[in-house]
Enzyme design. Structure first.
Site, mmCIF file in Angstrom:
data_model
loop_
_atom_site.group_PDB
_atom_site.id
_atom_site.type_symbol
_atom_site.label_atom_id
_atom_site.label_comp_id
_atom_site.label_asym_id
_atom_site.label_seq_id
_atom_site.Cartn_x
_atom_site.Cartn_y
_atom_site.Cartn_z
ATOM 1 N N ASP A 1 0.742 -1.178 -0.084
ATOM 2 C CA ASP A 1 -0.017 0.033 0.003
ATOM 3 C C ASP A 1 0.919 1.227 -0.193
ATOM 4 O O ASP A 1 2.120 1.166 0.386
ATOM 5 C CB ASP A 1 -0.843 0.241 1.176
ATOM 6 C CG ASP A 1 -2.030 0.766 1.262
ATOM 7 O OD1 ASP A 1 -2.484 1.447 0.111
ATOM 8 O OD2 ASP A 1 -2.618 1.156 1.975
ATOM 9 N N HIS B 1 3.411 3.644 -8.506
ATOM 10 C CA HIS B 1 3.142 2.229 -9.075
ATOM 11 C C HIS B 1 4.396 1.708 -9.684
ATOM 12 O O HIS B 1 4.970 0.557 -9.659
ATOM 13 C CB HIS B 1 1.885 2.171 -9.944
ATOM 14 C CG HIS B 1 0.612 2.409 -9.349
ATOM 15 N ND1 HIS B 1 0.188 2.084 -7.808
ATOM 16 C CD2 HIS B 1 -0.449 3.157 -9.680
ATOM 17 C CE1 HIS B 1 -0.885 2.481 -7.638
ATOM 18 N NE2 HIS B 1 -1.366 3.315 -8.700
ATOM 19 N N ASN C 1 -10.227 -2.550 -7.418
ATOM 20 C CA ASN C 1 -9.406 -1.704 -7.954
ATOM 21 C C ASN C 1 -9.808 -1.007 -9.369
ATOM 22 O O ASN C 1 -9.553 -0.191 -9.637
ATOM 23 C CB ASN C 1 -8.063 -2.035 -8.097
ATOM 24 C CG ASN C 1 -7.279 -2.016 -6.844
ATOM 25 O OD1 ASN C 1 -6.190 -2.650 -6.879
ATOM 26 N ND2 ASN C 1 -7.717 -1.188 -6.101
HETATM 27 C C1 FPP Z 1 -1.581 0.261 -3.370
HETATM 28 O O1 FPP Z 1 -1.246 1.635 -3.451
HETATM 29 C C2 FPP Z 1 -0.935 -0.622 -4.556
HETATM 30 C C3 FPP Z 1 -1.740 -0.900 -5.714
HETATM 31 C C4 FPP Z 1 -3.110 -0.806 -5.659
HETATM 32 C C5 FPP Z 1 -0.969 -1.802 -6.753
HETATM 33 C C6 FPP Z 1 0.180 -2.459 -6.385
HETATM 34 C C7 FPP Z 1 1.050 -2.827 -7.582
HETATM 35 C C8 FPP Z 1 2.220 -2.469 -7.762
HETATM 36 C C9 FPP Z 1 3.160 -2.662 -6.689
HETATM 37 C C10 FPP Z 1 2.958 -2.750 -9.229
HETATM 38 C C11 FPP Z 1 2.847 -4.130 -10.139
HETATM 39 C C12 FPP Z 1 3.211 -5.289 -9.272
HETATM 40 C C13 FPP Z 1 3.981 -6.185 -9.848
HETATM 41 C C14 FPP Z 1 3.819 -7.601 -9.307
HETATM 42 C C15 FPP Z 1 4.828 -5.800 -11.066
HETATM 43 P P1 FPP Z 1 -2.216 2.851 -3.587
HETATM 44 O O2 FPP Z 1 -2.273 3.082 -4.951
HETATM 45 O O3 FPP Z 1 -3.541 2.263 -3.163
HETATM 46 O O4 FPP Z 1 -1.610 3.994 -2.662
HETATM 47 P P2 FPP Z 1 -2.224 4.798 -1.776
HETATM 48 O O5 FPP Z 1 -3.153 4.081 -0.716
HETATM 49 O O6 FPP Z 1 -1.369 5.871 -1.194
HETATM 50 O O7 FPP Z 1 -3.446 5.680 -2.714
#
Ligand code: FPP
Length: 241
Positions: free
Chosen positions: A20, A37, A68
């Site tokens: 996260d 990301h 998502n």
């Molecule tokens: C949460 O942060 C993260 C995600 C919804 C996506 C996670 C994906 C990756 C790390 C990249 C792709 C993965 C691979 C395996 C190559 P958020 O966007 O919810 O952050 P926030 O809570 O600060 O808004």
């Protein structure tokens, strides 16, 4: 933590991670969320390598949840493109590092080309004997349980009520054959499970850190494992003392 402190440390067999804080990390730097990301994807690769070197046998990460899809289309597209790129470029690395990949979640909702690259990567790495790397894409814990029940019904495993037990359902989950996580790590301060591995996390230890996912590194992983070493797992029983 220095190498000496690590001696004798119990390494969890299976670590699950809710990655996260990519968006918040990027915003704090005046950058678009998608930059977070991209950075997060680099961290995933590094942590997979670090976990493997430490002796972790399974690593499961939450890359995209069933919820998502409701994010702005530009962000959904950027995440899908990151995953697309990962599926295409990681094969050589997986071969070199003996990594076995499994994507969990409802893949039928993904674009066909992405489904094809996932199938290819899973097939090509299936006989690797090193760390098992599970990537949750279009994954929801409740959705997985519903799909498992459907799968079980389809195989006739629910026909005799007396024969339905935990092992029947377990064998129909996306994670069939993989031991439950010993440790769940969630980054960036929130302390909830967010529909991740609802069945499998029944007895897992939870570790929450304020660090955002793009800031997570080997040192942070060691801190989480150290905290795990100070937990007493009783699985509902009593201590020996
Ligand atoms: C949460 O942060 C993260 C995600 C919804 C996506 C996670 C994906 C990756 C790390 C990249 C792709 C993965 C691979 C395996 C190559 P958020 O966007 O919810 O952050 P926030 O809570 O600060 O808004």
């Amino acid at each position: 933590m220095n190498e000496e402190n690590r001696q004798g440390m119990k390494i969890p067999v299976h670590i699950a991670i809710i990655m996260d804080g990519n968006g918040r990390w990027a915003k704090r730097r005046g950058m678009p969320r998608t930059f977070g990301h991209t950075q997060g994807a680099k961290v995933v690769e590094q942590i997979l390598e670090d976990a493997d070197h430490m002796g972790v046998k399974y690593l499961t990460v939450y890359a995209f949840s069933t919820e998502n899809w409701s994010r702005p289309q530009t962000e959904v597209k950027a995440l899908m493109n990151l995953l697309r790129r990962y599926m295409k470029t990681s094969l050589a690395k997986c071969a070199k590092n003996n990594v076995r990949i499994r994507v969990i979640g409802d893949k039928s909702m993904l674009d066909e080309d992405l489904q094809a690259s996932i199938a290819n990567l899973e097939q090509e790495t299936a006989s690797n004997t090193g760390i098992g790397f599970q990537i949750a894409i279009n994954y929801g814990g409740r959705d997985e349980i519903v799909r498992a029940v459907r799968r079980a019904a389809g195989q006739g495993l629910l026909d005799e009520i007396d024969k339905i037990d935990e092992s029947v359902l377990d064998s129909c989950l996306d994670t069939a054959g993989i031991p439950d996580p010993d440790l769940l790590i969630r980054t960036c301060g929130e302390q909830r499970i967010s529909n991740f591995l609802l069945w499998q996390l029944a007895y897992s230890e939870m570790y929450f850190t304020p660090k955002a996912w793009p800031e997570f590194n080997r040192e942070e992983l060691l801190k989480a494992i150290d905290a795990y070493n100070h937990r007493e797992r009783r699985y509902g029983g009593l201590t020996n003392e």
